[in-house]
Design a protein around this motif. Structure first.
Motif, PDB file in Angstrom:
ATOM      1  N   ALA A 165       1.300  -1.192  -0.352  1.00 54.60           N
ATOM      2  CA  ALA A 165      -0.404  -0.194  -0.241  1.00 54.60           C
ATOM      3  C   ALA A 165       1.185   0.893   0.116  1.00 54.60           C
ATOM      4  CB  ALA A 165      -1.410  -0.060   1.131  1.00 54.60           C
ATOM      5  N   LEU A 166       0.682   2.169  -0.586  1.00 51.26           N
ATOM      6  CA  LEU A 166       1.425   3.314  -1.028  1.00 51.26           C
ATOM      7  C   LEU A 166       0.623   3.829  -1.592  1.00 51.26           C
ATOM      8  CD1 LEU A 166       4.140   5.269  -0.845  1.00 51.26           C
ATOM      9  CD2 LEU A 166       4.696   4.233  -2.479  1.00 51.26           C
ATOM     10  N   SER A 167       0.786   5.905  -1.623  1.00 47.78           N
ATOM     11  CA  SER A 167      -0.306   6.667  -2.065  1.00 47.78           C
ATOM     12  C   SER A 167       0.889   7.337  -3.076  1.00 47.78           C
ATOM     13  CB  SER A 167      -0.927   7.204  -1.140  1.00 47.78           C
ATOM     14  OG  SER A 167      -1.139   8.255  -1.726  1.00 47.78           O
ATOM     15  N   LYS A 168       0.291   8.105  -4.101  1.00 42.89           N
ATOM     16  CA  LYS A 168       0.976   8.297  -4.994  1.00 42.89           C
ATOM     17  C   LYS A 168       1.548   9.447  -4.621  1.00 42.89           C
ATOM     18  CE  LYS A 168      -3.229  10.210  -7.483  1.00 42.89           C
ATOM     19  NZ  LYS A 168      -3.668  10.255  -9.048  1.00 42.89           N
ATOM     20  N   TYR A 169       0.786  10.560  -3.337  1.00 45.16           N
ATOM     21  CA  TYR A 169       0.903  11.603  -2.473  1.00 45.16           C
ATOM     22  C   TYR A 169       2.119  11.608  -1.697  1.00 45.16           C
ATOM     23  CZ  TYR A 169      -3.593  12.205  -5.335  1.00 45.16           C
ATOM     24  OH  TYR A 169      -5.109  12.430  -6.178  1.00 45.16           O
ATOM     25  N   GLN A 170       1.822  10.447  -1.488  1.00 45.17           N
ATOM     26  CA  GLN A 170       3.087  10.565  -0.508  1.00 45.17           C
ATOM     27  C   GLN A 170       5.003  10.267  -1.068  1.00 45.17           C
ATOM     28  OE1 GLN A 170       1.892   5.799   1.308  1.00 45.17           O
ATOM     29  NE2 GLN A 170       2.726   6.968   3.141  1.00 45.17           N
TER      30      GLN A 170
END
Lengths: 430, 287
Positions: free
Chosen positions: B211-216
């Motif tokens: 799980a990784l958000s592109k906003y991170q």
């Protein structure tokens, strides 16, 4: 000896852990962090459902707007959600792991009279540890600010950069019958009227280093530039030269400001000191030059000019004095806003009969359209962290202020109903 | 003063080379013998056709459960004779009823009563999984004038069965052109793979767990290489970053995905300690 060494090497080679071929995972399967926002529970004193609901509503709105999370439906929560767990040893991580959560937000509050103590925690479910925690003490009426502040803290913990939810947005609204300056929270709550000019107020901008606003008002009949301290309410006329005194923008250092003056007959960009004294004329062209926007370094200005026919975005290098056109073949571009990181410039463009928001790199590459559909979207301004854009749109009929992520997703109206609202400006760190 | 070791006579270059070649030859022969001969225990390959069906990128541990042609095979016999199968379905309490039928022999023969007379044991509680009784008992019908009708009935039934087979064949030849013997699951499967495809399963598990958000993250060229170590039972016993991306958020998300392997074991225990390299990047992450 060498023989034994060779045999030993051979033996070790044969017994070594066999390695399988490499696998490649070309992107996360979950492009948002699965998180659980649990109800905030009373710790001491009488329970206050309103306080708990307010905290949860603010956090939920902020976290959903961030785009970082996929919040788990509270209906799926198990027993741990009903327990106060302010330490990692008090949290049943296995329960949250079962629900697929990677992050859990828990908290408790105590209301004594009008005093509020809020404890909030963010836990990492996978590593079973506390990521961040805050204790807020204040009045009950500050509950929204506390929740916004913790949302900023959550973003700081997960992205190394604080969120902008504790900041403010200024805008112009005619809900009182005249165009006046207002201030509201990032989610549109608690709008406060700042001016009572009973005239036309427009084009506000925040000082980057203080809680101060610039705006243009026709209060005295001429479009003059005013400065207003938000907390003291003190107001002063900064520039009342003949003609236009508009589009005032503080430099990043806050020691000077750029604006458009038409005192010499044509609209040109000037540099003023914070006392209103003229420091430098920046442009000298036959066309109109308006809407200056500083880059974060304070050595360049993006602005709009029709010197080459149609209104286009230009970049003026304040050191060399050179001006370059940024936008290409389009016919009408306006209201540029340089991002706080300096990597993009947002602007609105008229195409097909309506304005939409675009962004472009300062070198003119990688232009992207962020908004689509009916209605006009204008006056984009960046959040202080560059994650979001606020803008005005009439897509719902009357003009209103909207907010969206910097990639154009998650657009939501924030200005309260009643009247037209436009010309938003986002404050710096509050 | 010279050291004693230097006083020893050295090998001539030719002798040293010869000795090295011989030593190398012996080693090669030894390795060859170990692998070619029966000295090492050999693992028997169980050629059960089990595949991964990568639907919606989810790892499937028992993909054959949904295989249409595999499911159809055991039902072939019931398809050919639906009436007897239906007769076998009733509960045992109703079984005695057909036994009463013998006195009615003058009546025209029907498959069910005749079968029931012939083999009353069919109505035991377990017959549903057994092949249903064939209609051949009809031959034993006493009335000779019913033979022609019986033959006609058999002929019609045969025609029906042929028609059903044709329909089944047409049904199996869907738009994807899958035949009954076509490999199911892996696109490049041959139908003889052992178990599920371990690496694909692991890849899909890690992808879903990541799980990784592109906003991170602000960059898209991040990449981390992790070595996973599994024991013989397929449990993750160790992992290490062979290469970090340099972005703490990215690396932390990868670490969490890897740690989720602690909740499971590999579907096929490797039988020995194995290492698996996993490369994580954002090649497919869209803006």
């Amino acid at each position: 000896m060498n023989r034994y060494f060779a045999l030993l090497t051979l033996l070790l080679t044969l017994l070594a852990t066999p390695a399988l071929a490499q696998i490649e995972i070309r992107g996360p399967g979950q492009q948002a962090i699965p998180a659980a926002l649990t109800p905030f529970l009373p710790q001491e004193g009488a329970p206050s459902p309103q306080v708990a609901a307010e905290i949860e509503a603010v956090l939920r709105w902020d976290l959903e707007l961030s785009g970082l999370f996929s919040l788990i439906d509270p209906k799926a929560f198990l027993a741990d959600a009903a327990r106060i767990g302010l330490a990692s040893t008090q949290v049943d991580f296995a329960e949250w792991q079962m629900l697929g959560a990677e992050a859990v937000i828990k908290g408790a509050y105590s209301v004594t009279g009008d005093q509020l103590v809020l404890e909030a925690r963010l836990f990492d479910v996978v590593s079973r540890r506390l990521l961040t925690g805050r204790r807020y003490v204040g009045k009950v009426k500050d509950v929204r600010q506390m929740a916004h502040s913790f949302a900023d803290q959550i973003l700081l913990s997960l992205t190394s950069e604080s969120g902008p939810f504790s900041t403010r947005i200024a805008y112009i609204s005619n809900s009182s019958g005249n165009k006046e300056l207002y201030l509201m929270e990032v989610d549109g709550h608690d709008p406060v009227r700042l001016t009572n000019h009973r005239s036309i107020v427009l084009n506000p901008d925040f000082s980057g280093v203080g809680k101060e606003l610039l705006f243009t008002s026709y209060k005295a009949g001429n479009p003059d530039l005013y400065r207003k301290e938000i907390y003291s309410g003190k107001e002063a006329k900064l520039s009342s030269r003949q003609g236009l005194n508009t589009g005032g923008r503080y430099s990043p250092s806050g020691r000077e400001l750029a604006l458009t003056l038409s005192k010499d007959g044509n609209s040109e960009l000037y540099l003023l000191g914070t006392d209103g004294s003229e420091r430098k004329r920046l442009t000298n062209e036959w066309g109109i030059d308006v809407d200056p926007s500083w880059n974060p370094a304070g050595d360049k200005l993006a602005f709009v000019s029709d010197r080459q026919g149609n209104p286009h975005i230009f970049i003026l290098d304040l050191v060399s004095g050179k001006t370059n056109r940024l936008t290409g073949n389009s016919k009408y571009n306006s209201t540029p806003a340089w991002s706080p990181k300096g990597d993009r410039i947002a602007f609105s463009r008229l195409e097909g009969g309506s304005f939409n928001i675009f962004t472009i790199r300062p070198d003119g590459s990688d232009e992207r359209q962020l908004t689509f559909g009916g209605g006009n979207k204008e006056h984009p301004r960046w959040s202080p962290d560059g994650r979001f854009l606020v803008y005005s749109s009439d897509k719902e009929g009357r003009k209103a202020v909207f907010i969206m992520r910097a990639d154009g997703t998650g657009s939501v109206r924030i200005s309260p109903p009643g009247g037209d609202s436009n010309h938003p400006a986002w404050s710096g760190t509050w | 003063m010279a050291e004693p070791s230097l006083q020893k006579p050295l090998l001539s270059p030719e002798q040293g080379l010869r000795r090295t070649i011989i030593f190398s030859l012996v080693l090669h022969l030894l390795v060859l013998a170990l692998f070619a001969g029966d000295f090492l225990p050999r693992r028997k390959v169980d050629e059960r056709p089990v595949y991964v069906v990568d639907l919606l990128n989810m790892p499937v541990k028992d993909p054959q459960a949904g295989r249409p042609d595999a499911a159809r095979e055991p039902q072939k016999t019931p398809d050919k004779s639906p009436e007897p199968a239906a007769a076998a379905a009733p509960p045992p309490e109703k079984a005695p009823e057909p036994v009463k039928l013998p006195p009615k022999t003058p009546e025209p023969p029907k498959p069910e009563p005749v079968k029931a007379v012939k083999k009353p044991e069919v109505v035991k509680p377990t017959p549903s999984k057994e092949p249903p009784p064939k209609p051949t008992p009809a031959k034993e019908a006493p009335a000779t004038d019913s033979v022609a009708a019986r033959i006609e009935a058999l002929r019609r039934e045969q025609e029906r069965n042929e028609l059903k087979e044709k329909l089944a064949t047409l049904g199996s030849k869907d738009s994807r052109g899958r035949g009954t013997d076509a490999p199911v699951g892996m696109p490049d499967g041959k139908g003889t793979e052992v178990g599920i495809e371990q690496q694909l399963w692991l890849k899909e598990f890690l992808k879903q767990a990541w799980a990784l958000s592109k906003y991170q993250v602000s960059r898209r060229d991040l990449e981390a290489l992790v070595v996973l170590e599994f024991d013989a039972g397929g449990r993750l016993v160790n992992y290490r970053f062979q290469k970090k991306s340099g972005d703490d958020r990215f690396d932390d998300s990868v670490r969490k995905a890897v740690l989720k392997l602690n909740e499971i074991t590999l579907p096929i225990p490797p039988g020995k300690r194995v290492e698996q390299e996993a490369k994580f990047n954002l090649a497919d992450l869209t803006d």
